[in-house]
Design an enzyme around this catalytic site. Sequence first.
Site, short mmCIF file in Angstrom:
data_model
loop_
_atom_site.label_atom_id
_atom_site.label_comp_id
_atom_site.label_asym_id
_atom_site.label_seq_id
_atom_site.Cartn_x
_atom_site.Cartn_y
_atom_site.Cartn_z
N LYS A 185 1.08 -1.13 -0.03
CA LYS A 185 0.03 -0.12 -0.07
C LYS A 185 0.87 1.21 -0.04
CE LYS A 185 -1.88 2.45 3.35
NZ LYS A 185 -1.86 3.83 2.78
N GLU A 259 10.53 1.19 9.98
CA GLU A 259 11.24 2.43 9.64
C GLU A 259 10.69 3.85 9.90
OE1 GLU A 259 14.29 2.23 8.75
OE2 GLU A 259 14.77 0.14 7.95
P1 NDP Z 1 2.40 8.18 8.00
O1 NDP Z 1 2.88 7.42 9.34
O2 NDP Z 1 1.36 9.02 8.37
O3 NDP Z 1 2.01 7.22 7.06
C1 NDP Z 1 2.95 6.07 6.44
C2 NDP Z 1 2.07 5.14 5.79
O4 NDP Z 1 1.53 4.33 7.05
C3 NDP Z 1 1.28 5.73 4.92
O5 NDP Z 1 0.95 4.66 3.88
C4 NDP Z 1 -0.21 5.66 5.62
O6 NDP Z 1 -1.27 5.71 4.77
C5 NDP Z 1 0.11 4.46 6.58
N1 NDP Z 1 -0.70 4.52 7.90
C6 NDP Z 1 -1.02 5.36 8.47
N2 NDP Z 1 -1.64 4.89 9.72
C7 NDP Z 1 -1.79 3.50 9.62
C8 NDP Z 1 -2.24 2.67 10.55
N3 NDP Z 1 -2.96 2.98 11.47
N4 NDP Z 1 -2.09 1.20 9.98
C9 NDP Z 1 -1.54 1.01 9.10
N5 NDP Z 1 -0.80 1.89 8.06
C10 NDP Z 1 -1.15 3.22 8.64
O7 NDP Z 1 3.54 8.73 7.59
P2 NDP Z 1 4.09 9.68 6.39
O8 NDP Z 1 3.31 9.05 5.02
O9 NDP Z 1 3.35 11.03 6.68
O10 NDP Z 1 5.61 9.80 6.10
C11 NDP Z 1 6.30 10.63 6.80
C12 NDP Z 1 6.93 9.86 7.85
O11 NDP Z 1 7.70 8.73 7.29
C13 NDP Z 1 7.77 10.77 8.45
O12 NDP Z 1 7.71 10.39 9.94
C14 NDP Z 1 9.24 10.19 8.28
O13 NDP Z 1 10.29 10.30 9.07
C15 NDP Z 1 8.60 8.76 7.97
N6 NDP Z 1 9.84 8.08 6.94
C16 NDP Z 1 10.81 7.11 7.43
C17 NDP Z 1 11.69 6.59 6.80
C18 NDP Z 1 12.69 5.57 7.32
O14 NDP Z 1 13.36 4.92 6.65
N7 NDP Z 1 12.88 5.37 8.70
C19 NDP Z 1 11.94 7.00 5.55
C20 NDP Z 1 10.85 7.91 4.80
C21 NDP Z 1 10.01 8.33 5.90
P3 NDP Z 1 -1.76 7.13 4.28
O15 NDP Z 1 -0.71 7.81 4.25
O16 NDP Z 1 -2.47 6.59 3.16
O17 NDP Z 1 -2.79 7.28 5.43
#
Ligand code: NDP
Length: 499
Positions: A185, A259
């Site tokens: 997803k 991550e």
């Molecule tokens: P989110 O945590 O909002 O979302 C990440 C993914 O998880 C999206 O696909 C989101 O869906 C999904 N998601 C959200 N809630 C749930 C849930 N309860 N159950 C399952 N899936 C869920 O992060 P962002 O997309 O805003 O990305 C930014 C974040 O990602 C930052 O904190 C960044 O640091 C981190 N990041 C970490 C990296 C690493 O390698 N450590 C690399 C890149 C980013 P949807 O968005 O469709 O709601």
Amino acid sequence: MAIKSKRALSSTVRTSYDLYINGQWHSPHASERMECHSPLTQELLTTVPESDDADVDAAVQAASKAQPGWANLSAKKRQAVLEAAADALVAQLEPLALLETANTGKPLRESRANVFTAADRLRYYAGACRVFEGVVVPVTPDITSYGLRQPLGVVGIIGAWNFPLNMFVGKIAPALASGNTVVYKPADTTPVTTLEIAALFGSIFPPGVINVITGSGAGTGAAMVAHPGIRKISITGSTRTGQRVMAAAGATLKRLTLELGGKNAQVVYPDADLDRAAQGILLGAFLNQGQVCTAGSRIYAHASVADALKEKILALVPNLNIGDPFDANTRMGSLSSRAHFDRVSDYIATGVREGGRIICGGHPVRVEQYPKGLFMAPTLFEGVDPQARIAREEIFGPVATFDSWDDEDAMFAQVNAVEQGLAAGVWTGSLTRAHRASRAIQTGRVWVNCYNLYPSGAAFGGSKASGFGREDAFETLLDFTEVKNVIVDASETARGFYA
Ligand code: NDP
């Protein structure tokens, strides 16, 4: 298995997408759709299904059916398929890069680089899947124990919006190389290249090996985490999302790779090459408009060089060249969505309210071609209290803080004072200092005299609230398998326990 010819992609975003399940476009069961808007014009870019439980289940069923066949291919054949996928990506470099920029607002030059990184991950894991080894223990001359590494089965992978293209490819590559099939997803705002690549790979991988479903995290993502047919979840996202996923995954005892976010420091010693450090610090803080989990957004310069370093950094800021992301010279494009732009703007206002002084940027930038684009100037604060929100919370935008230090232990304490522990940069001419700092800083990665390099084979991941599990490396393959221990008694006669 024949590897069929590659399909050419169009560089135009389709007006709507279906799901990609079992090697074909799949009409969703769910009627609800989600809108994706262009970060550059704010116009509707496309719509994707908000997958419901039945859609998640359809993807899991397809993956489940395909898994034994995929796992039973020889490693040599899996290697050939992964390499063909890498070739297909590079052959579609330009349309893929254009689509990625249209969906995210990032500079085209970065989107192009992301395609190459993605292809390199596939090639790395294509080779790595040939060198799986298990431990053999000769228990007695007759009895041999060995470890058989087997894939987990169907794995669920959930991506973030900042690097949608290479996150999709980089995360599925080790899962597939080790014989799993995938339900993926993408983040709801940036599904375009993921869906296009799934369809591109549809003529390369057997049906059902890669399935892409779209939808919100709270709905579709949560349904994946709850699904009993998925054996592992690997997710890139915020720390809060990681906590939710970990709590929910307990119900079905899923394995996890998390991550998560970072609040990363870049430390400059008095013996650093300041010109090199200034360039690296800017790359660390502002690559991808600062929307990078490893963004080196807390700069700590030794007091004896702080003014000189600051001057060098400020002199380089104009080279960041904010503008039309499709222009080859642009180094900084648009933020990814209106909601995120508002969030970053709020952080800048909060930083000022909390007493920080802006030494550059701090305001939106108007780009002529895209008057509604979400362009934000690279922003540096100084004089920020360590307890201020902008010093502790991940902003995920082009905002960094500049501070100085004179006591090394106190500096380490400040670097480590945040809850997350993803990455750090150390700039020094001394090997002794480089090693000492690398040991003292509590993160999953430390870059010395460089920043934001992600070579295949180098284990990437966080500690503390940045999550656990490692990506991009050989151990990632192992994380997608489990060891079955087999004990063989080759003696010619029964042992006669009950004789
Ligand atoms: P989110 O945590 O909002 O979302 C990440 C993914 O998880 C999206 O696909 C989101 O869906 C999904 N998601 C959200 N809630 C749930 C849930 N309860 N159950 C399952 N899936 C869920 O992060 P962002 O997309 O805003 O990305 C930014 C974040 O990602 C930052 O904190 C960044 O640091 C981190 N990041 C970490 C990296 C690493 O390698 N450590 C690399 C890149 C980013 P949807 O968005 O469709 O709601």
